[in-house]
Scaffold this active site. Sequence first.
Site, PDB file in Angstrom:
ATOM      1  N   HIS A  31     -23.449  -5.255 -31.795  1.00  0.00           N
ATOM      2  CA  HIS A  31     -24.527  -5.909 -31.062  1.00  0.00           C
ATOM      3  C   HIS A  31     -24.587  -5.427 -29.617  1.00  0.00           C
ATOM      4  CE1 HIS A  31     -25.111  -9.592 -33.923  1.00  0.00           C
ATOM      5  NE2 HIS A  31     -25.095  -8.436 -34.566  1.00  0.00           N
ATOM      6  N   GLU A  64     -24.921  -7.083 -26.873  1.00  0.00           N
ATOM      7  CA  GLU A  64     -24.088  -7.856 -25.959  1.00  0.00           C
ATOM      8  C   GLU A  64     -22.644  -7.347 -25.974  1.00  0.00           C
ATOM      9  OE1 GLU A  64     -26.770 -11.032 -28.009  1.00  0.00           O
ATOM     10  OE2 GLU A  64     -26.090  -8.958 -28.372  1.00  0.00           O
ATOM     11  N   CYS A 102     -26.272 -14.284 -30.770  1.00  0.00           N
ATOM     12  CA  CYS A 102     -25.755 -14.964 -31.957  1.00  0.00           C
ATOM     13  C   CYS A 102     -24.456 -15.685 -31.593  1.00  0.00           C
ATOM     14  CB  CYS A 102     -25.508 -13.957 -33.080  1.00  0.00           C
ATOM     15  SG  CYS A 102     -24.131 -12.828 -32.766  1.00  0.00           S
ATOM     16  N   CYS A 114     -21.432 -13.293 -30.669  1.00  0.00           N
ATOM     17  CA  CYS A 114     -21.593 -12.739 -29.317  1.00  0.00           C
ATOM     18  C   CYS A 114     -21.349 -13.805 -28.264  1.00  0.00           C
ATOM     19  CB  CYS A 114     -22.986 -12.133 -29.145  1.00  0.00           C
ATOM     20  SG  CYS A 114     -23.211 -10.561 -30.007  1.00  0.00           S
TER      21      CYS A 114
END
Length: 203
Positions: free
Chosen positions: A126, A128, A152, A155
């Site tokens: 991801h 992040e 999410c 994260c």
Amino acid sequence: MTRHDVTELALPSASLPPTQEMEARPKWSPMLRALGAHWCVDGELCKFKDGWCPQCGAPQRRPWPETWMSVAFIMAERSYDPRLQVGAIIVSADNTQMLSVGYNGNYKGGPHQHESTEPGKSGFIHAEVNALVKCDFNFAKKKHMYVTHMPCKDCAKLIINAEIARVVWKIPYRLTEGVDLLKSVGVEVLSFDEAIDQALAAR
């Protein structure tokens, strides 16, 4: 013309008086907006009040949330994900430094292909996470994250451990458990619109 349109505009010429410079170029150009401050028709720097300069009618420079979110969306364009491109950046809380950037994708040197087309199971790292692993955590100032999409839950856990003080997101995620977790432990979470309102109110 939108904010992101690209036009061929010359930078201010030192040989032209401010009045002629403004008459020679459109007031609403993205270039002038990007410069942030420019000369009014009366030869003085723009004086903003309630978002607009009373002398020449030029719009005020972008607030920081809009500036940083624009960078996050540009980073998202580097993603090879055919379904969802996400970008994230980490900046100092005083807006003086951009500390790291990230976008969703595979491990370094890995194939630009999903492991699965099922939502949430692409196998890509991801945005992040990619931003977090590149950030210097010996940095003494508080850190803010701007991410194009709502984080999410996984994260969010990493954001908490990285001691990110604020997270600003633009596009909602189908699950809100990530932002719910962040808020539950005291991380400031703002939608993009909320961050803009807060920044304008502080002017």
